[in-house]
Structures are given as C-alpha cells and as structure tokens.
Design a protein around this motif. Structure first.
Motif, PDB file in Angstrom:
ATOM      1  N   GLY A 287       0.775  -1.225   0.000  1.00 30.09           N
ATOM      2  CA  GLY A 287       0.000   0.000   0.000  1.00 30.09           C
ATOM      3  C   GLY A 287       0.811   1.281   0.000  1.00 30.09           C
ATOM      4  O   GLY A 287       0.334   2.327  -0.478  1.00 30.09           O
ATOM      5  N   GLN A 288       2.037   1.234   0.528  1.00 29.04           N
ATOM      6  CA  GLN A 288       2.832   2.453   0.629  1.00 29.04           C
ATOM      7  C   GLN A 288       3.162   3.043  -0.743  1.00 29.04           C
ATOM      8  O   GLN A 288       3.256   4.263  -0.895  1.00 29.04           O
ATOM      9  CB  GLN A 288       4.127   2.161   1.407  1.00 29.04           C
ATOM     10  N   TRP A 289       3.344   2.198  -1.743  1.00 31.50           N
ATOM     11  CA  TRP A 289       3.656   2.700  -3.080  1.00 31.50           C
ATOM     12  C   TRP A 289       2.530   3.585  -3.599  1.00 31.50           C
ATOM     13  O   TRP A 289       2.763   4.578  -4.310  1.00 31.50           O
ATOM     14  CB  TRP A 289       3.876   1.532  -4.048  1.00 31.50           C
ATOM     15  N   PHE A 290       1.268   3.243  -3.260  1.00 25.21           N
ATOM     16  CA  PHE A 290       0.111   4.001  -3.723  1.00 25.21           C
ATOM     17  C   PHE A 290       0.119   5.404  -3.119  1.00 25.21           C
ATOM     18  O   PHE A 290      -0.178   6.392  -3.811  1.00 25.21           O
ATOM     19  CB  PHE A 290      -1.166   3.254  -3.344  1.00 25.21           C
ATOM     20  N   LEU A 291       0.479   5.502  -1.842  1.00 23.85           N
ATOM     21  CA  LEU A 291       0.544   6.807  -1.189  1.00 23.85           C
ATOM     22  C   LEU A 291       1.698   7.642  -1.739  1.00 23.85           C
ATOM     23  O   LEU A 291       1.588   8.865  -1.842  1.00 23.85           O
ATOM     24  CB  LEU A 291       0.710   6.625   0.318  1.00 23.85           C
ATOM     25  N   LYS A 292       2.777   6.978  -2.103  1.00 27.61           N
ATOM     26  CA  LYS A 292       3.952   7.688  -2.599  1.00 27.61           C
ATOM     27  C   LYS A 292       3.761   8.170  -4.040  1.00 27.61           C
ATOM     28  O   LYS A 292       4.026   9.337  -4.363  1.00 27.61           O
ATOM     29  CB  LYS A 292       5.171   6.776  -2.511  1.00 27.61           C
TER      30      LYS A 292
END
Length: 560
Positions: A287-292
């Motif tokens: 999920g962190q890639w989506f926020l980044k």
C-alpha cells in the motif's frame, strides 16, 4: 513655381504592426506589402496548414485515449522497469506544439483577411519543421458539426479574396467542394448512439478490474471492498502461483512497483514474483507505493483513517478474493498466469487453482474461468464454472468447446459482434474507464464491462448522448441550411463592401515620384516620410526627397 502640399502623416497601426511583426518580423510600415504571396511562401503556408491538421488529429487521439492512460503507463513500465506517468510529457509537448501552430494559423488567416502578403519568418519555419517531425465513430456527428462551423467561418476569407481579385475560380471551386462534402458527409456517418430510444438495452454490468484501483492499491482487499461499495456486479484480478503453490493476486511479473520488496529483499527485487513463497509475499507491504506515487491523484482527498488503511495493505491471495465475492454474491473473473518452466508448479498450476476455488466455498456459477489449458479436464472437475474465452472465435467453435462468455478488449467490438449476442454468448469488454466510451458500448448492446473506474461509471445512469435517427436528421438538415444561408450572406456582403473600392497602397502613392534608387536609400527615405516629427512642422516633399539624393521633379507625372 510649384506649390507643394504637406505630406500626409499616418497614424500608427499597432494591431497591423503586431500582426506582421510576430508572423514575419515586419514591424515597420515600409516592410509590409499588399503584393501576391510568392510561391515559396505559399508552400510554407501549405506546410503550416498540414502541420496544424496533423497536430489536431494527434491531439484529438490523445484526448480520446484518456481511457487507456493507465494501460499505456503499465506498458512503459514493462519495457523500462521504472514506473512513471508517460502521458504527461506527451500531452504537455502536444499541447504546446498545437497552441504554437494554432497561433501561427490564426496570424496567417488574419494576413489573408487584411490583404497582407504572407512572409513567415525563418525562425518560425525552423520551429514549424521541428514540430512537424516531432512526432471516429463515437464522436462522428460532433466532429462533423465542428468542421462545418469552421469551414463556414472560412467563407469570410474566401469571399473577400473572390471580391478583391479576379482569378480566384480555383479557390472558389475548392472551397465549395469542401463545403458540399461536409453537407453530405452525414450520409456515411454511423454511430451506435443514433438509435431509437426504445431499442436501448439495459445498463451494462460493471466488473471492478483489480477492484477500484483509483481509490485503493490495485489487487488488495481494500481495493475490492471499495469496488463492492460502488455496487459492481463482479471483481476481476490477475493471478500468479507462488513457489509453494498458493495463487495470489499480482499484475506485474516482479514485485518492485506495488510492494516494498526492495526494502525487505533487495537482492530479489527483480526476481519473478512466482518464485517467492506465500509467507514472504504476505510479509510485503502493498500500500505504501500508492501513497507515494499517487497514480490517479486521489490520495489528497483521503482522510487520515483512509491513508492508514491504504498504507497497511498486503498482497492478497485468490482465496481471500473468492471468499469476499462469495459473501456479496458477486462474480469473479481472473486471468491466470502460468509460472516459468523451472517453477515447481509449472505442471500443476491449473489443479492448484481449481483446488483453491473448491475450498473457498464460492458457488461455481459465480466464477468465470478464462485459461484455455485443459478446459475439458476443468469441465469434468468443476462443471458449474462459466467457461470464458479471451480470444474471439466463430460462435460455433466457441459452443463446441462449451464456452458461454467472451472477455475481449473494447477495441475488438464491431458490427460482427452482434452475431455473438444472437448466439447467446455474453460479452464482457475491458478496460472501460471513460463515461463516453461506456455510453457508446451501452448503445452497442454490450452486457458488461470491466473497469478500473467503477466510481466514475457509477455516475452514468444513462448514455451521455443518445438521439433518434429523425432527431439527427433534423440537426443535420438545420445545420446545413444555416451554414448555406450564412455563406451566401457573407459572399453578398463582401461583394457589396468591395464594390466601388479601388485597391491602392498609400506608400506607393507617396513614392511614385521617386527615382529608383538602392533599396537601402529608399527605405531610409520612406522612414523619414512616415515618421517625421509633426511638432516641428511638416517640411516640403522636395526637401525630403532632395535630402536623400532623389530628384523630386524627375517624374513625368509631375509638371512644372
């Protein structure tokens, strides 16, 4: 003695100076000319028009291709290994080039309107050459109307040329031919949305491709939950097989784009995702890639709670997806990817997937089975699955293989696709994200679509535009009659406006008494004639001519 009259003082023509200055760097009055455009400059005008038309088509293509931006970026990622929005530089350069060429086109048309000679500056020619080499059915009625308005507006320029000159039959015939063609082109225009309102089929079902990837990371539990909140009829995912035989959801071959594999397994980040066991896969953050990266510019609108949910997502298994769909009685369609030959599950991948489907408890009729391998064996083990083909074949051949559904790209639909509907074959088209495309497919009778934007298509309760053949015929005839009336009125007005007017050049009248000298001397003389100071009193024409070495009386049109 000859009594001299004061020279005429011309007021500054700022608009005309800007027009000729920007287009051809001819800022001064003596640099402008009403002479006919040379053949060389006419050729550059043709190149300018061709470049404008080419960029217009190119810009229209990318504007309408908005539906496939995400797929285009994914294609670039598979080629380069780096994820970025490749459409931004293309759209930015296209918009800049189109704006620049459109500005030159407007300047050229203004030159024609005021009777100025076309003389494109060399710098514009270089830029024009650079732009030139740098690089529909749904909207046919609207493109026709736009072209009709543009050509009708050109009547002012054409009528002015016809009234001003004598040998303009070629231009007039060419213009009338184009206009007549536009009047008749609707005879060849067909669009699915030109139909009787009573023949409109029910609204197509929407299948969430990778869930709702605009609202949550693709192929995660949260993404599929968001899609179910949009009232989708089914869920679609891409499935791979882990090293220990667990089917999991992953679109890419590796894990770099959508997980933190570079942080936990830096030495294996370029390795095929199927060579990871399920324990390692489940430990990755998805999920962190989506926020980044914020691939769809939706992160800014999220609340703090939603950001925390997105940041804690992990890789989803096929079993999790099947249980979620079963609880909501939704259809599941997945594209199963076979592992590499050296993979331990290379031969058992079909059986491993079927076993997961059986253990999940989902009713078999809710599963659309797409792999072509061992279809006969699959029908024996799980006869209730909806056999689905991703390859278009004749309906008879599909029925012989027990296939009842088709999953095709939206660009593959055409008139022959109606034969599938008559053969009781259900057709699902992917990937449909734009309301206009959804509306066209709805009018075409498509039963369901796969979309990455169920949150957008949810807001389309009815086709964006739909008109009966009689309504379109009325619009067509009315537009042609109005256009023809306007064109005739423009020609009559231009003929009346030009009648009794003589074409003359003030600069030529002032200099008609001058003896031919070098162009530099004459230019200096003209400068003094035009821009002499009025505040000190206007000198005689003789003084100004003699100052530049010209014999004022050496002209047979002037008598002593």
């Amino acid at each position: 003695m000859v009594k001299h009259q004061p020279l005429q003082v011309y007021e500054r023509q700022l608009c005309l100076s800007c027009l000729t200055g920007i287009y051809g760097c001819r800022w001064k009055r003596y640099q402008r000319s009403h002479d006919d455009t040379t053949k060389w400059e006419f050729l550059w005008s043709v190149i300018l028009f061709f470049t404008f038309s080419l960029l217009l088509v190119w810009f229209y293509f990318w504007w309408e291709a908005h539906n496939d931006y995400n797929e285009f970026n994914w294609f670039l990622y598979n080629r380069s290994g780096e994820w970025s929005d490749g459409t931004i530089p293309i759209l930015a350069s296209t918009a800049a080039g189109f704006t620049y060429i459109a500005f030159l086109m407007i300047l050229a048309l203004c030159h024609i309107a005021v009777g100025q000679q076309l003389n494109l500056h060399w710098l514009h020619k270089v830029m024009l050459t650079t732009v030139l080499f740098f690089p529909v059915q749904a909207t046919g009625p609207f493109l026709h109307l736009g072209a009709l308005v543009a050509v009708t507006a050109l009547a002012w320029l054409v009528a002015g040329q016809v009234a001003r000159a004598e040998k303009t039959m070629v231009v007039l015939l060419l213009y009338l031919s184009v206009l007549l063609g536009l009047y008749l082109v609707p005879l060849s225009i067909t669009s699915p949305c030109i139909m009787d309102h009573t023949h409109l089929t029910p609204r197509p079902d929407i299948i969430g491709h990778q869930g709702a990837p605009m609202l949550a990371p693709e192929n995660t539990v949260l993404s599929f939950q968001r899609a179910l909140q949009m009232n989708v009829s089914g869920l679609e995912a891409d499935v791979a097989i882990s090293f220990d035989g667990v089917p999991f959801l992953m679109r890419d071959r590796d894990l770099r784009r959508t997980t933190d594999v570079g942080k936990l397994f830096p030495d294996r980040q370029r390795e095929d995702a199927s060579f990871f066991n399920w324990t390692d896969l489940h430990s990755l953050n998805a999920g962190q890639w989506f926020l980044k990266d914020d691939p769809f510019w939706t992160v800014r609108s999220m609340s703090q709670r939603e950001v925390r949910l997105v940041g804690n997502q992990s890789v989803c298994s096929l079993e999790q997806l099947l249980r979620l769909a079963s609880s909501q009685n939704r259809t599941v369609v997945f594209n199963l990817r076979r592992p590499p030959p050296e993979h331990p599950r290379y031969h058992s991948w079909i059986n491993d997937t079927l076993e997961v489907v059986r253990l999940s408890g989902i009713p078999q009729h809710l599963v659309m089975w797409t792999p072509d391998w061992d279809r006969g064996q699959v029908r024996l083990v799980a006869p209730g699955l909806q056999q689905t083909s991703v390859v278009k074949r004749p309906p008879q051949a599909l029925h012989q293989q027990g296939i009842s559904r088709l999953l095709l790209r939206y660009s593959q639909i055409h008139r022959q696709t109606n034969s599938f509907y008559r053969s009781n074959l259900s057709v699902t088209l992917y990937t449909v994200n734009e309301p206009w495309l959804f509306s066209v497919l709805w009018c075409s009778g498509v039963s369901s679509v796969s979309s990455e934007a169920p949150n957008i298509l949810k807001k389309v309760p009815y086709p964006i535009w739909l008109m009966s053949p009689d309504e379109y015929c009325l619009i067509w005839v009315a537009a042609d009659v109005i256009s023809f009336t306007v064109v005739i009125g423009i020609f009559v007005f231009q003929k009346w406006r030009m009648s009794g007017m003589r074409s003359y050049n003030p600069e030529q009248i002032m200099l008609s008494a001058a003896v031919r000298r070098s162009s530099r001397d004459v230019n200096i003389m003209k400068e003094k004639l035009i821009f002499s100071e009025v505040s000190h009193g206007v000198g005689s024409a003789e003084d100004l001519y003699m100052e530049n070495g010209c014999d004022y009386y050496d002209n047979e049109g002037i008598s002593h």
